[in-house]
Design an enzyme around this catalytic site. Structure first.
Site, PDB file in Angstrom:
ATOM      1  N   SER A 165      -2.608  29.383  22.876  1.00 16.47           N
ATOM      2  CA  SER A 165      -1.549  28.385  23.028  1.00 16.47           C
ATOM      3  C   SER A 165      -0.296  28.832  22.266  1.00 16.47           C
ATOM      4  O   SER A 165       0.252  29.898  22.557  1.00 16.47           O
ATOM      5  CB  SER A 165      -2.052  27.014  22.579  1.00 16.47           C
ATOM      6  OG  SER A 165      -1.188  25.989  22.962  1.00 16.47           O
ATOM      7  N   ASP A 206      -4.496  23.514  33.231  1.00 19.31           N
ATOM      8  CA  ASP A 206      -3.559  23.535  32.107  1.00 19.31           C
ATOM      9  C   ASP A 206      -2.143  23.615  32.657  1.00 19.31           C
ATOM     10  O   ASP A 206      -1.848  24.453  33.516  1.00 19.31           O
ATOM     11  CB  ASP A 206      -3.879  24.747  31.234  1.00 19.31           C
ATOM     12  CG  ASP A 206      -2.963  24.896  30.033  1.00 19.31           C
ATOM     13  OD1 ASP A 206      -2.206  23.955  29.713  1.00 19.31           O
ATOM     14  OD2 ASP A 206      -3.013  25.973  29.403  1.00 19.31           O
ATOM     15  N   HIS A 260      -6.818  23.070  28.816  1.00 21.43           N
ATOM     16  CA  HIS A 260      -6.147  23.721  27.699  1.00 21.43           C
ATOM     17  C   HIS A 260      -6.993  23.585  26.432  1.00 21.43           C
ATOM     18  O   HIS A 260      -7.609  22.554  26.189  1.00 21.43           O
ATOM     19  CB  HIS A 260      -4.777  23.060  27.480  1.00 21.43           C
ATOM     20  CG  HIS A 260      -3.958  23.723  26.427  1.00 21.43           C
ATOM     21  ND1 HIS A 260      -3.167  24.814  26.691  1.00 21.43           N
ATOM     22  CD2 HIS A 260      -3.809  23.453  25.106  1.00 21.43           C
ATOM     23  CE1 HIS A 260      -2.556  25.184  25.585  1.00 21.43           C
ATOM     24  NE2 HIS A 260      -2.934  24.383  24.603  1.00 21.43           N
TER      25      HIS A 260
END
Length: 322
Positions: free
Chosen positions: A162, A262, A292
């Site tokens: 991320s 995501d 995610h």
């Protein structure tokens, strides 16, 4: 580079509805980030840890602060590589405490030593503070591999998920720009690669399709960016949004793993294709049906197991760096 192929049909409406039920509750990150930090640490402490990490500190270049680094050694070290890990959390939440279970799992499932960097967080320390901490640690270890317990800088692999994937890519871009020693490989897990996550203006379909009701929302990503980069004029800087880079040549060989459900899926894959177009060896893999943040799931979860199969195959490949 073609889009990752799907190995099964798209997720059904029923499955999507079930996944939404398990999505994180909606938060106002501008007000609640401190609560999220505390909750993450509490969750990471349960159940009791069964590993013994080793904590170190690296002094910042200007001597103003120490940068904590937590080292995880697998019970059986099967590979010589050191995985230099930058955690996720939108540059605002997450730390080496909350990511300790995920890093211990990473060490065990790869057989590699993992070094997790506790970079400074926004909004207390906005861009480029966190990036500078990651750069400092990467420079020191790449210039002096013995510090990392490896014989050669080629054995240091940058890894991030991320916002941490964003930081790993930014570190690689900055090191190449400085003509400094770079890592030969990087693993980017569902990274943030672009600056615009407004469903009305984003160039990516996944923002519109998955930006509400799942694990991460477009509003949360925009809030994170606002906290990380308060000056809107800086948000298109390639060190914030690597997809804005005009020259991606000479970047490390890259494994980019995306999550189908995501909102960041398309921008991550777009970065992989941009790297490939610049002559960088790239492997793209999309984990179907995944949300995610799946790298923090329990070891028995299918998305995590699938991701580590791909990561281990990538680590076993001969070096293909340009």
């Amino acid at each position: 580079m073609p889009r990752p192929s799907r190995h099964r049909p798209p997720v059904s409406r029923l499955s999507r509805a079930v996944l939404r039920r398990f999505a994180a509750p909606r938060l106002n990150m501008r007000e609640d980030y401190e609560k999220v930090r505390r909750l993450q640490r509490q969750l990471a402490a349960l159940p009791a840890a069964r590993y013994r990490p080793l904590d170190r500190q690296i002094l910042a270049e200007d001597g103003s602060h120490g940068i904590p680094v937590r080292v995880f050694r697998p019970k059986e070290q099967r590979r010589r590589e050191l995985l230099l890990f930058f955690h996720g959390g939108g540059w605002v939440t997450g730390d080496i405490e909350s990511y300790t279970p995920a890093c211990a799992t990473m060490a065990e499932l790869t057989g590699c030593v993992v070094a997790s960097v506790d970079y400074r967080l926004a909004p207390e320390h906005p861009f480029p503070a966190g990036l500078e901490d990651c750069l400092r640690v990467a420079r020191l270890l790449l210039d002096d591999p013995a510090r990392a317990g490896v014989q050669d800088a080629e054995d240091i692999v940058l890894v991030g998920d991320s916002a941490g994937g964003n930081l790993a890519a930014a570190v690689s871009l900055r090191l190449r720009e400085e003509q400094a020693r770079c890592a030969s490989r990087q693993i980017l897990l569902y990274p943030v690669m672009h600056w615009d996550h407004d469903p009305q203006t984003s160039p990516f379909a996944s923002v519109r399709e998955h930006g509400q009701g799942y694990r991460l929302t477009s509003t949360e990503v925009q809030d994170y960016l606002d906290l990380y980069v308060p000056d809107p004029a800086l948000r298109q800087d390639p060190l914030v949004a690597p997809l804005m880079a005009t020259d991606l040549s000479g970047q490390p060989s890259t494994l980019l793993i995306s999550a189908e459900l995501d909102l960041l899926c398309d921008e991550g894959e777009a970065y992989g294709r941009a790297l490939a177009a610049a002559g960088v060896p790239v492997r793209l893999h999309r984990v179907d049906g995944a949300l995610h943040g799946f790298i923090t799931l329990p070891r028995f979860s299918r998305p995590l197991r699938e991701a580590y199969e791909v990561i281990n195959a990538f680590l076993d490949e001969p070096d293909r760096s340009p």
